[in-house]
Design an enzyme around this catalytic site. Sequence first.
Site, PDB file in Angstrom:
ATOM      1  N   ASP A  35       0.860  -1.187   0.000  1.00  0.00           N
ATOM      2  CA  ASP A  35       0.000   0.000   0.000  1.00  0.00           C
ATOM      3  C   ASP A  35       0.895   1.236   0.000  1.00  0.00           C
ATOM      4  O   ASP A  35       1.073   1.889   1.018  1.00  0.00           O
ATOM      5  CB  ASP A  35      -0.909  -0.045   1.228  1.00  0.00           C
ATOM      6  CG  ASP A  35      -2.004   1.004   1.185  1.00  0.00           C
ATOM      7  OD1 ASP A  35      -2.188   1.632   0.125  1.00  0.00           O
ATOM      8  OD2 ASP A  35      -2.682   1.189   2.219  1.00  0.00           O
TER       9      ASP A  35
ATOM     10  N   LYS B 175       0.607   3.863  -2.285  1.00  0.00           N
ATOM     11  CA  LYS B 175      -0.103   5.062  -2.792  1.00  0.00           C
ATOM     12  C   LYS B 175       0.831   5.951  -3.608  1.00  0.00           C
ATOM     13  O   LYS B 175       1.107   7.093  -3.260  1.00  0.00           O
ATOM     14  CB  LYS B 175      -0.723   5.836  -1.632  1.00  0.00           C
ATOM     15  CG  LYS B 175      -1.775   5.019  -0.864  1.00  0.00           C
ATOM     16  CD  LYS B 175      -2.501   5.873   0.161  1.00  0.00           C
ATOM     17  CE  LYS B 175      -3.614   5.121   0.849  1.00  0.00           C
ATOM     18  NZ  LYS B 175      -3.148   4.148   1.843  1.00  0.00           N
TER      19      LYS B 175
ATOM     20  N   ASP C  54       3.530  10.436  -8.920  1.00  0.00           N
ATOM     21  CA  ASP C  54       4.711  11.207  -9.321  1.00  0.00           C
ATOM     22  C   ASP C  54       4.597  11.433 -10.825  1.00  0.00           C
ATOM     23  O   ASP C  54       3.561  11.118 -11.425  1.00  0.00           O
ATOM     24  CB  ASP C  54       5.991  10.427  -8.952  1.00  0.00           C
ATOM     25  CG  ASP C  54       7.165  11.370  -8.653  1.00  0.00           C
ATOM     26  OD1 ASP C  54       7.420  12.262  -9.492  1.00  0.00           O
ATOM     27  OD2 ASP C  54       7.810  11.204  -7.606  1.00  0.00           O
ATOM     28  N   ILE C  55       5.648  11.958 -11.455  1.00  0.00           N
ATOM     29  CA  ILE C  55       5.613  12.111 -12.911  1.00  0.00           C
ATOM     30  C   ILE C  55       5.581  10.705 -13.525  1.00  0.00           C
ATOM     31  O   ILE C  55       6.006   9.720 -12.888  1.00  0.00           O
ATOM     32  CB  ILE C  55       6.813  12.928 -13.440  1.00  0.00           C
ATOM     33  CG1 ILE C  55       8.146  12.242 -13.102  1.00  0.00           C
ATOM     34  CG2 ILE C  55       6.774  14.350 -12.911  1.00  0.00           C
ATOM     35  CD1 ILE C  55       9.339  12.855 -13.805  1.00  0.00           C
TER      36      ILE C  55
ATOM     37  N   ASN D  59       7.173   8.916 -15.705  1.00  0.00           N
ATOM     38  CA  ASN D  59       8.361   8.073 -15.790  1.00  0.00           C
ATOM     39  C   ASN D  59       8.736   7.500 -14.428  1.00  0.00           C
ATOM     40  O   ASN D  59       9.082   6.320 -14.318  1.00  0.00           O
ATOM     41  CB  ASN D  59       9.531   8.906 -16.356  1.00  0.00           C
ATOM     42  CG  ASN D  59      10.778   8.076 -16.504  1.00  0.00           C
ATOM     43  OD1 ASN D  59      10.803   7.118 -17.269  1.00  0.00           O
ATOM     44  ND2 ASN D  59      11.818   8.417 -15.753  1.00  0.00           N
ATOM     45  N   THR D  60       8.619   8.315 -13.390  1.00  0.00           N
ATOM     46  CA  THR D  60       8.986   7.862 -12.044  1.00  0.00           C
ATOM     47  C   THR D  60       8.000   6.814 -11.540  1.00  0.00           C
ATOM     48  O   THR D  60       8.397   5.813 -10.925  1.00  0.00           O
ATOM     49  CB  THR D  60       9.050   9.075 -11.092  1.00  0.00           C
ATOM     50  OG1 THR D  60       9.972  10.012 -11.629  1.00  0.00           O
ATOM     51  CG2 THR D  60       9.504   8.667  -9.701  1.00  0.00           C
TER      52      THR D  60
ATOM     53  N   THR E  10     -10.169   8.309   2.357  1.00  0.00           N
ATOM     54  CA  THR E  10     -11.396   8.340   3.162  1.00  0.00           C
ATOM     55  C   THR E  10     -11.300   9.353   4.309  1.00  0.00           C
ATOM     56  O   THR E  10     -12.291   9.645   4.950  1.00  0.00           O
ATOM     57  CB  THR E  10     -11.728   6.950   3.727  1.00  0.00           C
ATOM     58  OG1 THR E  10     -10.553   6.428   4.343  1.00  0.00           O
ATOM     59  CG2 THR E  10     -12.200   6.018   2.635  1.00  0.00           C
TER      60      THR E  10
ATOM     61  N   GLN F  52     -11.736   4.806  12.706  1.00  0.00           N
ATOM     62  CA  GLN F  52     -12.469   4.623  11.449  1.00  0.00           C
ATOM     63  C   GLN F  52     -13.889   5.145  11.602  1.00  0.00           C
ATOM     64  O   GLN F  52     -14.574   4.819  12.562  1.00  0.00           O
ATOM     65  CB  GLN F  52     -12.511   3.132  11.050  1.00  0.00           C
ATOM     66  CG  GLN F  52     -11.155   2.545  10.713  1.00  0.00           C
ATOM     67  CD  GLN F  52     -10.667   2.912   9.315  1.00  0.00           C
ATOM     68  OE1 GLN F  52     -11.196   3.829   8.700  1.00  0.00           O
ATOM     69  NE2 GLN F  52      -9.641   2.226   8.852  1.00  0.00           N
TER      70      GLN F  52
HETATM   71  O1  C5P Z   1      -6.769  -1.071  11.778  1.00  0.00           O
HETATM   72  P1  C5P Z   1      -7.691  -0.948  10.589  1.00  0.00           P
HETATM   73  O2  C5P Z   1      -8.410  -2.234  10.296  1.00  0.00           O
HETATM   74  O3  C5P Z   1      -8.606   0.240  10.716  1.00  0.00           O
HETATM   75  O4  C5P Z   1      -6.698  -0.666   9.385  1.00  0.00           O
HETATM   76  C1  C5P Z   1      -7.125  -0.470   8.080  1.00  0.00           C
HETATM   77  C2  C5P Z   1      -5.951  -0.401   7.171  1.00  0.00           C
HETATM   78  O5  C5P Z   1      -6.367   0.070   5.911  1.00  0.00           O
HETATM   79  C3  C5P Z   1      -4.847   0.560   7.613  1.00  0.00           C
HETATM   80  O6  C5P Z   1      -3.616   0.002   7.167  1.00  0.00           O
HETATM   81  C4  C5P Z   1      -5.160   1.841   6.889  1.00  0.00           C
HETATM   82  O7  C5P Z   1      -4.017   2.607   6.613  1.00  0.00           O
HETATM   83  C5  C5P Z   1      -5.720   1.286   5.581  1.00  0.00           C
HETATM   84  N1  C5P Z   1      -6.598   2.207   4.890  1.00  0.00           N
HETATM   85  C6  C5P Z   1      -7.714   2.787   5.462  1.00  0.00           C
HETATM   86  N2  C5P Z   1      -8.504   3.623   4.733  1.00  0.00           N
HETATM   87  C7  C5P Z   1      -8.194   3.869   3.470  1.00  0.00           C
HETATM   88  C8  C5P Z   1      -7.086   3.281   2.878  1.00  0.00           C
HETATM   89  C9  C5P Z   1      -6.304   2.443   3.617  1.00  0.00           C
HETATM   90  O8  C5P Z   1      -8.012   2.543   6.609  1.00  0.00           O
HETATM   91  N3  C5P Z   1      -8.979   4.656   2.782  1.00  0.00           N
END
Ligand code: C5P
Length: 233
Positions: free
Chosen positions: A65, A67, A70-71, A73-74, A120, A190
């Site tokens: 993960d 994410k 960048d440009i 090519n990178t 999110t 969350q």
């Molecule tokens: O501990 P938990 O179950 O909340 O972790 C969810 C995982 O998913 C974490 O690694 C978090 O960084 C990732 N994540 C997220 N929401 C996103 C993208 C990734 O919670 N939109």
Amino acid sequence: MAVQNELRDRLIVGLDVPGIAEAERVVETLGDTVGFYKIGYQLAYAGGFELARDLVKDGKKVFLDLKLLDIDNTVAKGVESVARLGVNMLTIHAYPKAMRAAVEAAKGSGVCLLGVTVLTSMDDADLREAGYAEGAAALTARRAGQAREAGMGGIVCAAPEASRLRGIVGPDLAVVTPGIRPAGADAGDQKRIATPADALRSGASHLVVARPVVAAADHKGAATAILEEMAAA
Ligand code: C5P
């Protein structure tokens, strides 16, 4: 057994721990119960790439993960390096040019590229502050469509968004949802959460779960309970 294996491949445990020693302890405790792990910023920059290679060698699937953005090519060169690790999934911010460069670079590697539509943690006010006129709902829809057009393997989204975005990306792309909480579990930070069963019913193909498994006293028991909830769905 086939159904169980299929379900096992749809549960991704996030190794959100500070170091390799802790991650290896979790993986060892979980044993055959879990077959798919996610490595994010925290662990990636603390030896996580070597761990990814070891997990792949042990027959586990790995989601990096990272994410990327960048440009072109990178991004392309980064994707090529990641593909050589043999991992299964990689995230790219869902900007059309970056996605097209990533798709081209990943061709033939078997890496499933996932577009992060809108983080999110961003609401409409955050997007406005960052210079976007569109709100989160419109922007996630736009970017989900662009991910499909670019030939991405799937998208990442909050579970409550899964059914709306599944309608946009179609039946074949992966829809990967974090923010999963087993019935009765602590939500933590969350905000948009769903139970494993609800997420699957909404069209999610893969569930990402970190704290409910990694922070549990009994990692294996927690993962098994989630797999049972998934099976019931
Ligand atoms: O501990 P938990 O179950 O909340 O972790 C969810 C995982 O998913 C974490 O690694 C978090 O960084 C990732 N994540 C997220 N929401 C996103 C993208 C990734 O919670 N939109």
